[in-house]
Design an enzyme around this catalytic site. Structure first.
Site, PDB file in Angstrom:
ATOM      1  N   ASN A 108      70.923 -42.737 -67.139  1.00  0.00           N
ATOM      2  CA  ASN A 108      69.687 -41.978 -67.365  1.00  0.00           C
ATOM      3  C   ASN A 108      69.014 -42.597 -68.559  1.00  0.00           C
ATOM      4  O   ASN A 108      69.593 -42.624 -69.646  1.00  0.00           O
ATOM      5  CB  ASN A 108      70.042 -40.507 -67.635  1.00  0.00           C
ATOM      6  CG  ASN A 108      68.860 -39.707 -68.155  1.00  0.00           C
ATOM      7  OD1 ASN A 108      67.710 -40.074 -67.959  1.00  0.00           O
ATOM      8  ND2 ASN A 108      69.153 -38.614 -68.842  1.00  0.00           N
ATOM      9  N   GLY A 109      67.817 -43.147 -68.378  1.00  0.00           N
ATOM     10  CA  GLY A 109      67.164 -43.668 -69.566  1.00  0.00           C
ATOM     11  C   GLY A 109      66.226 -44.817 -69.306  1.00  0.00           C
ATOM     12  O   GLY A 109      65.831 -45.112 -68.182  1.00  0.00           O
ATOM     13  N   GLU A 110      65.888 -45.444 -70.400  1.00  0.00           N
ATOM     14  CA  GLU A 110      64.931 -46.544 -70.420  1.00  0.00           C
ATOM     15  C   GLU A 110      65.476 -47.616 -71.351  1.00  0.00           C
ATOM     16  O   GLU A 110      65.695 -47.359 -72.533  1.00  0.00           O
ATOM     17  CB  GLU A 110      63.585 -46.052 -70.929  1.00  0.00           C
ATOM     18  CG  GLU A 110      62.493 -47.085 -70.904  1.00  0.00           C
ATOM     19  CD  GLU A 110      61.864 -47.230 -69.528  1.00  0.00           C
ATOM     20  OE1 GLU A 110      61.464 -48.357 -69.203  1.00  0.00           O
ATOM     21  OE2 GLU A 110      61.773 -46.231 -68.814  1.00  0.00           O
ATOM     22  N   CYS A 137      66.141 -39.632 -65.263  1.00  0.00           N
ATOM     23  CA  CYS A 137      66.856 -38.945 -64.196  1.00  0.00           C
ATOM     24  C   CYS A 137      67.906 -38.014 -64.760  1.00  0.00           C
ATOM     25  O   CYS A 137      67.996 -37.784 -65.960  1.00  0.00           O
ATOM     26  CB  CYS A 137      67.528 -39.982 -63.309  1.00  0.00           C
ATOM     27  SG  CYS A 137      68.580 -41.118 -64.254  1.00  0.00           S
ATOM     28  N   VAL A 176      58.363 -46.716 -62.920  1.00  0.00           N
ATOM     29  CA  VAL A 176      57.828 -48.032 -62.585  1.00  0.00           C
ATOM     30  C   VAL A 176      58.141 -48.327 -61.125  1.00  0.00           C
ATOM     31  O   VAL A 176      59.256 -48.093 -60.665  1.00  0.00           O
ATOM     32  CB  VAL A 176      58.432 -49.114 -63.498  1.00  0.00           C
ATOM     33  CG1 VAL A 176      57.984 -50.498 -63.064  1.00  0.00           C
ATOM     34  CG2 VAL A 176      58.052 -48.857 -64.939  1.00  0.00           C
ATOM     35  N   ARG A 210      66.393 -38.784 -59.297  1.00  0.00           N
ATOM     36  CA  ARG A 210      65.517 -39.900 -59.653  1.00  0.00           C
ATOM     37  C   ARG A 210      64.111 -39.443 -60.019  1.00  0.00           C
ATOM     38  O   ARG A 210      63.472 -38.695 -59.277  1.00  0.00           O
ATOM     39  CB  ARG A 210      65.438 -40.867 -58.459  1.00  0.00           C
ATOM     40  CG  ARG A 210      64.477 -42.023 -58.591  1.00  0.00           C
ATOM     41  CD  ARG A 210      64.606 -42.921 -57.369  1.00  0.00           C
ATOM     42  NE  ARG A 210      64.199 -42.233 -56.158  1.00  0.00           N
ATOM     43  CZ  ARG A 210      62.974 -42.307 -55.633  1.00  0.00           C
ATOM     44  NH1 ARG A 210      62.045 -43.047 -56.208  1.00  0.00           N
ATOM     45  NH2 ARG A 210      62.677 -41.670 -54.528  1.00  0.00           N
TER      46      ARG A 210
END
Length: 928
Positions: free
Chosen positions: A151-153, A50, A122, A118
């Site tokens: 923002n991220g994983e 995002c 998933v 956004r």
């Protein structure tokens, strides 16, 4: 029960749009009371990439405390916050949320705001875990409210939360399965610095915290260890007086800070750093291999890193980056790095799909000009991995003309004026644009060069220690260069990119390997062989994967090509020529005055800088450039492999999966060959020098006749004193009664040939490069068909038209090299004295002229064609000087026997031509 749960979800979606803390808290309790444990619910496992914006009043600077607060639009005006957030819509096209409020005690409070766009990867239909998060926690230190935009994983979010609960007694439930929500929990429990250090992933986040009892306010921002995700901050201007309190503003991209932050205060948070208003920027990720100049664990006898350990660590890095509930794919540039990712990914993907009962092939994406090194290598890799049964290969072809109008848009999204970076960003834009039509996430091969010494200039490093330290230097720039490009170009199209090579554990392992294994042999670079750049990496993945598929040798051992080079070897020069024409000499002369910071050195650089300045005036200091104008210029050793304009010799990028520009007489032709045919690359077509053309025009020939002298070697050049070439021939029809000495490149045209060529010239000369290439392809195809019929060639025989007879001498060498690889090769040539003088040097891979066809004048030091070094051979004359005929068959038999005894691969090479006395019937003319 299901109706109540649906109502809760619908209501929360509505309430979160206005960022109401109270309503969200109530909904958390209601959700739990009706039995909706989100942390174990599959529907809650939401991961997002995002964009974020955030702002908060500065209540930490002593001078500001108690003073009047100036109006700050992003804090006071929800519409201004909404519009600013929507600037980042491209980073999160699936929706956006904003939240505003006040934190702190009445006499020491701060306004705050957050906006979030956004991109759901998933459980994309679930709106239950939208950010910003506004969460209340009961901790051992009291009640805290945490506002989070991230923002991220976070790949280890489950492990982090599990350890909090099981080891540290954390009893606060998660309200969703969002990986980013765990950041808020960890922050409330451990504080910011410890939280940033425990996260495994790619991330940038901002937290505002309020202690409910004391009213104390905290602000914290952090960026992942490598700089995969971006984050900037600055301070707002004080419009009334210096006593007015400023605010801090944050954003994923510069463009959302424009108009809000004082440009002089804007800073990019460096990779592996966090920020607080009290302490400023602090480095939290600084492993020993990165910080210690003397780091050398390989000198310890007990230290051991096996190849299997490295391979296993890489597979683990790939696997953790496969988490997604939407379709994903991978970027297959055709370089060895992306091929290794695909080599490891495909078996894992097939297992994943089989478990789901889904046998769809995985999509992959390649960008490049037709027959470019990247495209042809990628096709070969797809075939090696099982072809279309397992992979849907999407190629985004382009021509230079179609991308020039995109440059301003690309620079706006790239937020840089670094020329090397922009060149590679252009094909990246096209690649991401194409991929985003099919998927939301891709894996890429970024980062391998910074771990395994992948750039060609490493061949000039003198010691292993130099290699190690140079890798540390360029690793430190990843967040400003490679990863900056990867993030901006993918997110510009709502696409997430994941980089398994830059997994921190994998990096630690590889950087503890003895750097002597990463040394580069310059001779191996020339021959595409073992010892070239990234040999360690290539050897690690030389074997088959779990499916029994191996990387094709020409791909595994091809030269490192930056993407701006690999997509088309002459493309960079075309780009530079075009953009430079848009900058005047006067502008260039004033560049040091107009741009005193990071002054442009070339017209190309100045063109990019002008566009950047139109969008980001005053923010030139934010851009971090390579020392000396390019990656190679800052190394501890001197290398002439690169200039500010890029790779000096793009011929190094050719490989044997590129198609020679030839057409087969076989009925099974295909312009989209994926490597099933073995062919050898031609020298890439360059914009050859204007020397022949200018000399011919100066000698009185018209434009068409001048072009007839171009594209050949020195025998085609017009001598200004004689107005003829070296054989005293003009580019005009000769009198049929005249006697002349001919040569393959010096023959005068017949009247028929002259007229046919002129007709073709008039019809085609106005076409663009791409259309011209296609039309000329038809002409040459017709020539090959006529030759095939004349010589009664068997079906499937390849006909290759060369610029001259001497150039044809390279073909047996090319074929032998393609068949035998790096085995020593010797070339036996007969009939030397009855054919051209160029045959002897060409037969061992040397240039035979001061000029090369389609290239122009060669450097004085040029001796061998690239990749043609190391050949030996003998030449067998047709006659002795006395006139006695030589028994060539006997001498050739001796040569073959001797070669085989010495382990050398012999070529038996007979040359025939007009001077040997062999003649054929006249070739019939074309219908035109």
């Amino acid at each position: 029960h299901s109706s109540i749960q649906s109502f809760i979800r619908l209501t929360q979606t509505t309430m979160l749009r206005v960022g109401s803390l109270v309503n969200k808290s109530q909904l958390q309790k209601l959700s739990r009371s009706v039995g909706a444990p989100c942390r174990s619910s599959a529907s809650g496992n939401r991961r997002e990439m995002c964009g974020l914006v955030a702002a908060i009043d500065d209540v930490w600077t002593p001078k500001s405390a108690g003073y009047s607060r100036d109006e700050v639009p992003i804090l006071d005006n929800r519409e201004a916050l909404r519009q600013t957030t929507r600037i980042l819509d491209h980073r999160g096209p699936d929706g956006y949320q904003i939240s505003t409020g006040t934190v702190g005690a009445e006499d020491h409070h701060a306004r705050w705001s957050m906006g979030h766009t956004r991109l759901a990867i998933v459980d994309p239909s679930n709106r239950f875990a939208d950010m910003p998060f506004n969460l209340k926690f009961n901790t051992q230190d009291g009640e805290k409210i945490v506002h989070l935009a991230a923002n991220g994983e976070i790949y280890n979010h489950e492990t982090v939360y599990k350890n909090m609960v099981e080891k540290d007694g954390w009893d606060q439930n998660r309200i969703s399965g969002s990986d980013c929500e765990v950041i808020a929990h960890a922050y409330a429990k451990y504080g910011g610095p410890k939280t940033a250090a425990m996260l495994d992933g790619m991330f940038a986040f901002v937290c505002f915290e309020e202690d409910v009892k004391t009213g104390k306010i905290k602000a914290f921002a952090a960026r992942d260890p490598v700089g995969i995700k971006p984050l900037y901050y600055g301070r707002t201007k004080c419009s009334k007086s210096s006593d007015d309190a400023a605010a801090y503003v944050f954003s994923s991209e510069l463009k959302a800070l424009v108009g809000h932050a004082d440009p002089s205060t804007v800073v990019a948070i460096p990779p592996g750093h966090y920020w607080t208003p009290e302490g400023g920027l602090v480095c939290y990720y600084n492993p020993e291999w990165l910080r210690n100049d003397d780091y050398a664990p390989w000198e310890d006898p007990d230290h051991s890193v096996t190849d299997d350990e490295i391979r296993q660590a890489f597979t683990k890095a790939v696997q953790k980056r496969m988490m997604a509930d939407v379709d994903y794919g991978f970027f297959l540039s055709g370089g060895v790095d992306s091929c290794i990712v695909s080599h490891d990914l495909l078996p894992l993907y097939r297992k994943e799909r089989e478990a789901l009962g889904d046998d769809r092939p995985i999509p992959t994406f390649t960008v490049g000009m037709e027959n470019s090194p990247d495209v042809m290598a990628a096709k070969g890799m797809v075939e090696a991995l099982g072809g279309s049964k397992y992979i849907t290969h999407n190629i985004r072809s382009f021509t230079p003309d179609e991308v020039f109008d995109l440059i301003p848009k690309i620079i706006y999204h790239m937020e840089t004026y670094e020329a090397e970076l922009i060149r590679s960003a252009i094909p990246n834009w096209l690649l991401a644009e194409r991929a985003a039509q099919d998927v939301k996430m891709v894996l890429t091969g970024e980062g391998a060069d910074e771990l395994f010494a992948g750039y060609l200039y490493f061949q000039d490093a003198e010691t292993p220690r130099q290699v190690q330290n140079e890798l540390r230097r360029i690793y430190g720039m990843l967040g400003n260069i490679n990863l900056h490009r990867t993030d901006r170009m993918t997110m510009a199209h709502g696409l997430e990119a994941r980089v398994p090579f830059l997994d921190t554990e994998f990096t630690r392992l590889v950087m503890s390997v003895d750097p002597k294994r990463k040394m580069v042999d310059p001779e191996a670079v020339k021959t595409n062989s073992r010892g070239r750049e990234k040999t360690l990496l290539r050897e690690l993945f030389e074997g088959p994967n779990e499916n029994g598929h191996s990387i094709p040798r020409p791909v595994l051992w091809r030269a490192k090509a930056m993407q701006c080079e690999g997509v088309g070897q002459d493309w960079v020069s075309i780009l530079q020529e075009r953009v430079s024409s848009l900058v005047s000499d006067a502008e260039m002369a004033e560049a040091h005055i107009t741009y005193p910071i990071n002054t442009p050195h070339t017209k190309e650089e100045l063109y990019y800088r002008k566009i950047y300045d139109e969008n980001f005036h005053g923010l030139e200091h934010v851009v971090k450039l390579w020392e000396g104008g390019g990656r190679a210029m800052g190394a501890a050793w001197k290398s002439d492999m690169y200039t500010r304009e890029g790779l000096r010799d793009v011929n190094l990028l050719s490989h044997s999966l590129q198609q020679a520009r030839a057409f087969s007489t076989s009925s099974n032709q295909s312009s989209s060959s994926t490597g099933s045919k073995r062919s050898f690359s031609t020298v890439p077509v360059q914009h050859f020098e204007d020397e022949p053309y200018s000399t011919a025009r100066a000698s009185g020939y018209d434009e068409y006749e001048a072009w007839l002298t171009c594209g050949g070697d020195d025998r085609s050049l017009i001598n200004e004193s004689t107005c003829t070439n070296k054989y005293h021939i003009r580019p005009q029809p000769v009198d049929p009664t005249s006697v002349f000495r001919g040569s393959c490149t010096g023959n005068p045209p017949t009247q028929r040939g002259y007229d046919a060529g002129k007709k073709l010239f008039q019809r085609l000369s106005h076409l663009s490069d791409e259309k011209l290439d296609a039309e000329l392809g038809k002409v040459f195809e017709e020539q090959r068909e006529r030759l095939s019929k004349l010589l009664q060639l068997e079906e499937g025989t390849e006909v290759i038209i060369c610029p001259s007879g001497s150039d044809a001498e390279y073909l047996p060498l090319a074929i032998a090299r393609a068949i035998k690889g790096n085995v020593h090769i010797a070339n036996g040539v007969t009939q030397l004295r009855e054919i051209g003088a160029g045959s002897a040097p060409a037969a061992v891979g040397k240039y035979f002229s001061s000029h090369a066809p389609l290239v122009g004048r060669l450097p004085d030091e040029a001796e061998y064609l690239s990749g043609f070094e190391g050949f030996d051979g003998i030449t067998i004359t047709a006659r002795e000087k006395s006139g006695e005929v030589v028994n060539a068959a006997e001498k050739m038999a001796e040569f073959v026997t001797s070669s085989l005894e010495q382990g050398t691969y012999p070529i038996v090479h007979g040359v025939f031509g007009g001077k040997t006395g062999i003649r054929d019937v006249q070739m019939p003319g074309s219908l035109d």
